[in-house]
Design a protein around this motif. Structure first.
Motif, PDB file in Angstrom:
ATOM      1  N   LEU A 184       0.832  -1.207   0.000  1.00  0.00           N
ATOM      2  CA  LEU A 184       0.000   0.000   0.000  1.00  0.00           C
ATOM      3  C   LEU A 184       0.868   1.259   0.000  1.00  0.00           C
ATOM      4  O   LEU A 184       0.630   2.200  -0.754  1.00  0.00           O
ATOM      5  CB  LEU A 184      -0.923  -0.001   1.221  1.00  0.00           C
ATOM      6  N   GLU A 185       1.897   1.248   0.851  1.00  0.00           N
ATOM      7  CA  GLU A 185       2.739   2.441   0.934  1.00  0.00           C
ATOM      8  C   GLU A 185       3.526   2.651  -0.364  1.00  0.00           C
ATOM      9  O   GLU A 185       3.653   3.766  -0.857  1.00  0.00           O
ATOM     10  CB  GLU A 185       3.700   2.329   2.123  1.00  0.00           C
ATOM     11  N   ASN A 186       4.014   1.552  -0.940  1.00  0.00           N
ATOM     12  CA  ASN A 186       4.796   1.684  -2.164  1.00  0.00           C
ATOM     13  C   ASN A 186       3.938   2.070  -3.360  1.00  0.00           C
ATOM     14  O   ASN A 186       4.384   2.833  -4.208  1.00  0.00           O
ATOM     15  CB  ASN A 186       5.550   0.385  -2.456  1.00  0.00           C
ATOM     16  N   ILE A 187       2.715   1.559  -3.435  1.00  0.00           N
ATOM     17  CA  ILE A 187       1.903   1.884  -4.609  1.00  0.00           C
ATOM     18  C   ILE A 187       1.509   3.367  -4.565  1.00  0.00           C
ATOM     19  O   ILE A 187       1.498   4.042  -5.599  1.00  0.00           O
ATOM     20  CB  ILE A 187       0.667   0.969  -4.760  1.00  0.00           C
ATOM     21  N   SER A 188       1.239   3.885  -3.371  1.00  0.00           N
ATOM     22  CA  SER A 188       0.883   5.308  -3.357  1.00  0.00           C
ATOM     23  C   SER A 188       2.112   6.170  -3.644  1.00  0.00           C
ATOM     24  O   SER A 188       2.007   7.209  -4.294  1.00  0.00           O
ATOM     25  CB  SER A 188       0.186   5.707  -2.052  1.00  0.00           C
ATOM     26  N   ALA A 189       3.285   5.723  -3.177  1.00  0.00           N
ATOM     27  CA  ALA A 189       4.520   6.443  -3.528  1.00  0.00           C
ATOM     28  C   ALA A 189       4.757   6.389  -5.031  1.00  0.00           C
ATOM     29  O   ALA A 189       5.150   7.377  -5.655  1.00  0.00           O
ATOM     30  CB  ALA A 189       5.709   5.837  -2.778  1.00  0.00           C
ATOM     31  N   LEU A 190       4.476   5.212  -5.622  1.00  0.00           N
ATOM     32  CA  LEU A 190       4.665   5.049  -7.064  1.00  0.00           C
ATOM     33  C   LEU A 190       3.721   5.963  -7.843  1.00  0.00           C
ATOM     34  O   LEU A 190       4.121   6.642  -8.789  1.00  0.00           O
ATOM     35  CB  LEU A 190       4.424   3.587  -7.459  1.00  0.00           C
ATOM     36  N   GLU A 191       2.461   5.987  -7.420  1.00  0.00           N
ATOM     37  CA  GLU A 191       1.485   6.826  -8.116  1.00  0.00           C
ATOM     38  C   GLU A 191       1.903   8.291  -8.106  1.00  0.00           C
ATOM     39  O   GLU A 191       1.848   8.982  -9.130  1.00  0.00           O
ATOM     40  CB  GLU A 191       0.102   6.661  -7.474  1.00  0.00           C
ATOM     41  N   ALA A 192       2.348   8.764  -6.935  1.00  0.00           N
ATOM     42  CA  ALA A 192       2.785  10.168  -6.837  1.00  0.00           C
ATOM     43  C   ALA A 192       3.989  10.416  -7.729  1.00  0.00           C
ATOM     44  O   ALA A 192       4.053  11.421  -8.452  1.00  0.00           O
ATOM     45  CB  ALA A 192       3.107  10.495  -5.381  1.00  0.00           C
ATOM     46  N   ALA A 193       4.938   9.478  -7.710  1.00  0.00           N
ATOM     47  CA  ALA A 193       6.170   9.665  -8.485  1.00  0.00           C
ATOM     48  C   ALA A 193       5.887   9.643  -9.984  1.00  0.00           C
ATOM     49  O   ALA A 193       6.436  10.443 -10.747  1.00  0.00           O
ATOM     50  CB  ALA A 193       7.184   8.581  -8.115  1.00  0.00           C
ATOM     51  N   LEU A 194       4.991   8.731 -10.415  1.00  0.00           N
ATOM     52  CA  LEU A 194       4.681   8.646 -11.843  1.00  0.00           C
ATOM     53  C   LEU A 194       3.925   9.881 -12.313  1.00  0.00           C
ATOM     54  O   LEU A 194       4.151  10.396 -13.402  1.00  0.00           O
ATOM     55  CB  LEU A 194       3.846   7.386 -12.130  1.00  0.00           C
ATOM     56  N   LYS A 195       3.017  10.359 -11.459  1.00  0.00           N
ATOM     57  CA  LYS A 195       2.242  11.551 -11.797  1.00  0.00           C
ATOM     58  C   LYS A 195       3.169  12.742 -12.024  1.00  0.00           C
ATOM     59  O   LYS A 195       3.014  13.510 -12.982  1.00  0.00           O
ATOM     60  CB  LYS A 195       1.263  11.842 -10.663  1.00  0.00           C
ATOM     61  N   ALA A 196       4.167  12.869 -11.139  1.00  0.00           N
ATOM     62  CA  ALA A 196       5.116  13.980 -11.260  1.00  0.00           C
ATOM     63  C   ALA A 196       5.876  13.920 -12.575  1.00  0.00           C
ATOM     64  O   ALA A 196       6.323  14.937 -13.096  1.00  0.00           O
ATOM     65  CB  ALA A 196       6.086  13.954 -10.083  1.00  0.00           C
ATOM     66  N   LYS A 197       6.029  12.718 -13.124  1.00  0.00           N
ATOM     67  CA  LYS A 197       6.773  12.570 -14.379  1.00  0.00           C
ATOM     68  C   LYS A 197       5.842  12.482 -15.585  1.00  0.00           C
ATOM     69  O   LYS A 197       6.291  12.211 -16.707  1.00  0.00           O
ATOM     70  CB  LYS A 197       7.634  11.297 -14.329  1.00  0.00           C
ATOM     71  N   GLY A 198       4.539  12.607 -15.366  1.00  0.00           N
ATOM     72  CA  GLY A 198       3.591  12.552 -16.477  1.00  0.00           C
ATOM     73  C   GLY A 198       3.422  11.170 -17.083  1.00  0.00           C
ATOM     74  O   GLY A 198       3.112  11.022 -18.262  1.00  0.00           O
ATOM     75  N   ILE A 199       3.647  10.121 -16.277  1.00  0.00           N
ATOM     76  CA  ILE A 199       3.465   8.751 -16.777  1.00  0.00           C
ATOM     77  C   ILE A 199       2.106   8.242 -16.313  1.00  0.00           C
ATOM     78  O   ILE A 199       1.725   8.429 -15.159  1.00  0.00           O
ATOM     79  CB  ILE A 199       4.587   7.828 -16.252  1.00  0.00           C
ATOM     80  N   ARG A 200       1.357   7.623 -17.244  1.00  0.00           N
ATOM     81  CA  ARG A 200       0.008   7.192 -16.949  1.00  0.00           C
ATOM     82  C   ARG A 200      -0.034   5.762 -16.413  1.00  0.00           C
ATOM     83  O   ARG A 200       0.660   4.898 -16.929  1.00  0.00           O
ATOM     84  CB  ARG A 200      -0.845   7.265 -18.222  1.00  0.00           C
TER      85      ARG A 200
END
Lengths: 395, 289
Positions: A184-200
């Motif tokens: 759970l913690e990693n997926i939300s970190a991943l979502e934030a990180a991908l969003k910052a890079k414009g990856i869908r």
């Protein structure tokens, strides 16, 4: 009847000398206790990444004459107890080690959950601990002055992954994550990180611990055709998704799994050819420095198995820091704590320094299996090899 | 339509694995009321023996299947002689056998698990075997999973035939219905009982050997399989060979479709949901008369 009596006396005297003499000649040992999983579901992880390093460290220090405690050479006596992968047993054991057994120091248990549970004891009895297999913002938010997590945090790891993906022109991702604190913690970190890079993120799915079949999910991902697959997985599932992705022919440009990818058994079970190009979490390999090779060889010689490429080097670095602290300030646990907190340490994994309870020196990294070695491919200044992208076909 | 077929096939294959896992316990608990809670540990032992033979002596895991069955069968006879003979002999009723064997099973669980820890350590182990995909009507499946599925169907049908149409099968069923009555008509329960128990362990060993081709193994892998096995044989009806197969397949299908249309995290909810539904509709299980 006098002679046997005399003989008996002689034997007794000899025995007395034999038992007293070494005690006179040697300093008492430094007693270091720990509870760790030797049986139960955590045992596989604990015995791959953590306890072998404790034993190897004590062996090496003792072979060199012992720890240098304020000018005196003292051997290490390790007292390790199986916690059977039960939080209750672990907490009870560690408390006993700290109180009635009066251990000089304790070493951490295995895993985020176990460390979370042991933290109150550390603060209560003032035992500093450097934890190599605990990661999560929640741990740091506890602000426990005696707890030093040496592993990278989820947001650090996932940010590094997102940077690498962006640098390689990845636009879309499909992700699975284990339905547990780590996932759970990693997926939300991943979502934030991908969003910052414009990856869908085209699709993300959770799965329960102990899952035996993920073909349905992987088939769906295959039809979505993402640039990258990211599995925030635990060891048995890391093997599962790899095997099933291969069988289903799901072969995106980037295939990434989390915990377990850094285990040598991952390569050995799946096959060197199969894991070629698979990426995952890790920190290190034996090419990182000459000292790394020495450590790697010693580990193989002692246990007939390689250290993994993530937890093990962190565990070893923790022991290096602890040893330096003892040799610098002695066995005063408060002084050891202060030394750990306020010093920049030189270790197997490079410089380590804690700020606000977090190891801020070790960056998030991405590793990739290439010809049987887990190579560091990101960040560029730590890389031991060039990334292979796109991933080759499954073999 | 392609997707539906693919999901169904995937579910059937997973279900075949469940059926294989449950078959051994079905003999012991279903037919003899010996609640062998250490079933999963013997399955694990079969997996380790196969892994050990393959990685150390390069024995083909498929060829090792009979050896795993034989070794576990002999071990089963020994375990029966040491632990269960007395229980079966002194227990006044089947219910008492069930309760007492449960305790013995717990003890065996620790023994077997720790023996494997001592012998091979706690690390994950595994080897790669038949991991190539097989393409059937456009859908791809792992060859090792197909093999497990094939074995599940084959062994279930063989067991069904054995129990239904042979004299031995008749004797086993008679022994289950009335141990004393069986003895009165000349069935040597003193031989048959340990043999059926041993066969249960042999099936557990074979299941473990098959699973070691698919999954990574560790000494703690057994316990979840015991739970799966209990669900499957309760679903199918205790002691029914056909029920065991159908119960396993049903569980696999429900999970495959459920995981696709809902979420993989609902897996547990789905399997227990099926179990509860069947228990409400048919408390004796699907195939029990």
């Amino acid at each position: 009847m006098n002679i046997p009596h005399a003989v008996k006396r002689l034997v007794l005297a000899a025995l007395a000398v034999a038992t007293v003499a070494p005690a006179l000649a040697q300093e008492p040992p430094v007693r270091i206790g720990y509870a760790i999983s030797r049986s139960g579901p955590f045992a596989a992880g604990a015995q791959t990444t953590q306890e072998p390093n404790y034993i190897l460290w004590a062996d090496q220090v003792n072979a060199a004459g012992g720890l240098n405690v304020q000018g005196k050479r003292r051997k290490i006596e390790l007292v390790g107890i199986d916690d059977r992968s039960e939080v209750e047993t672990m907490v009870r054991t560690v408390e006993k080690l700290m109180t009635s057994d009066k251990m000089d120091l304790v070493l951490p248990p295995w895993g985020t959950g176990m460390n979370f549970a042991v933290m109150p004891l550390l603060a209560k009895y003032g035992y500093p601990v450097i934890a190599p297999t605990a990661t999560g913002r929640r741990l740091i938010e506890m602000k426990n002055p005696f707890f030093f997590p040496i592993l990278q945090q989820p947001d650090t790891i996932m940010r590094a992954l997102a940077e690498m993906l962006a640098a390689r022109g990845v636009k879309t991702v499909a992700a699975i994550y284990v339905d547990e604190l780590f996932g759970l913690e990693n997926i939300s970190a991943l979502e934030a990180a991908l969003k910052a890079k414009g990856i869908r993120i085209l699709e993300k799915k959770s799965y329960p611990i102990g899952v035996k079949d993920l073909a349905a999910v992987l088939n769906e991902f295959k039809s979505l055709n993402p640039d990258a697959f990211i599995g925030v997985t635990y060891p048995p599932d890391t093997f599962l998704v790899t095997g099933q992705a291969k069988q289903l022919g799901f072969n995106p440009k980037i295939f990434y799994t989390a915990v377990g990818a850094a285990f040598p058994v991952y390569r050995d079970k799946m096959g060197v050819a199969t894991v070629e190009g698979v990426m995952g979490i890790g920190s290190w390999n034996s090419k990182a420095s000459p000292a790394s090779k020495v450590y790697f060889d010693a580990h193989v010689a002692k246990f007939q198995k390689e250290p993994d490429r993530w937890g093990s080097p962190h565990a070893w670095a923790g022991m290096q820091i602890l040893q330096a602290a003892i040799e610098k300030v002695g066995l005063d646990r408060k002084a050891i704590r202060d030394y750990i907190a306020n010093t920049e340490h030189d270790t197997l994994i490079g410089k380590v320094r804690w700020r606000d309870g977090e190891n801020v020196s070790t960056p998030g990294m991405v590793l990739q299996w290439q010809k049987g070695e887990f190579e560091v491919i990101w960040p560029p200044d730590r890389a031991t090899a060039q990334p292979i992208i796109p991933k080759p076909e499954w073999k | 339509m392609g997707l539906l077929l693919e999901l169904a096939a995937g579910g059937l294959i997973a279900g075949g694995i469940y059926a294989v896992v449950a078959m051994g316990l079905n003999l012991q608990y279903g037919l003899m009321r010996i609640m062998n809670i250490s079933h999963g540990e013997f399955l694990m032992l079969g997996a380790y023996l196969t892994w050990f033979a393959h990685t150390t002596f390069q024995v083909n895991p498929l060829l090792f299947l009979p050896a795993a069955a034989g070794l576990l069968f002999l071990l089963g006879l020994a375990v029966y002689g040491l632990c269960f003979r007395r229980i079966v002999r002194t227990a006044p009723s089947l219910e008492v056998i069930e309760a007492r064997s449960l305790l013995v099973g717990f003890g065996l669980m620790f023994l077997v698990q720790n023996a494997v820890y001592l012998a091979w350590g706690a690390d994950l182990q595994g080897y790669s075997f038949l991991t190539q995909p097989v393409e059937i009507a456009g859908a791809r499946f792992g060859a090792n999973r197909l093999l497990v599925f094939g074995f599940a169907v084959g062994a279930s049908l063989a067991l069904l035939a054995l129990l239904r149409w042979t004299l031995v099968g008749k004797a086993v069923r008679a022994m289950m219905q009335s141990p004393t009555g069986a003895q009165l008509v000349g069935i040597d329960t003193g031989v048959l009982h340990p043999v059926v128990f041993g066969a249960g362990l042999a099936l557990a060993g074979v299941a473990g050997a098959l699973l070691s081709m698919v999954y990574v193994i560790s000494p703690s892998m057994g316990e979840p399989y015991t739970v799966t096995a209990l669900i499957v044989i309760t679903l199918g009806g205790l002691g029914s060979a056909a029920g065991c197969l159908v119960g396993g397949l049903l569980l696999g299908l429900v999970e495959a479709f459920g995981m696709h249309y809902a979420n993989p995290s609902f897996k547990m909810l789905l399997s227990y949901g099926v179990l509860i539904a069947v228990l409400i509709a048919r408390p004796q299980g699907l195939f029990k008369r």
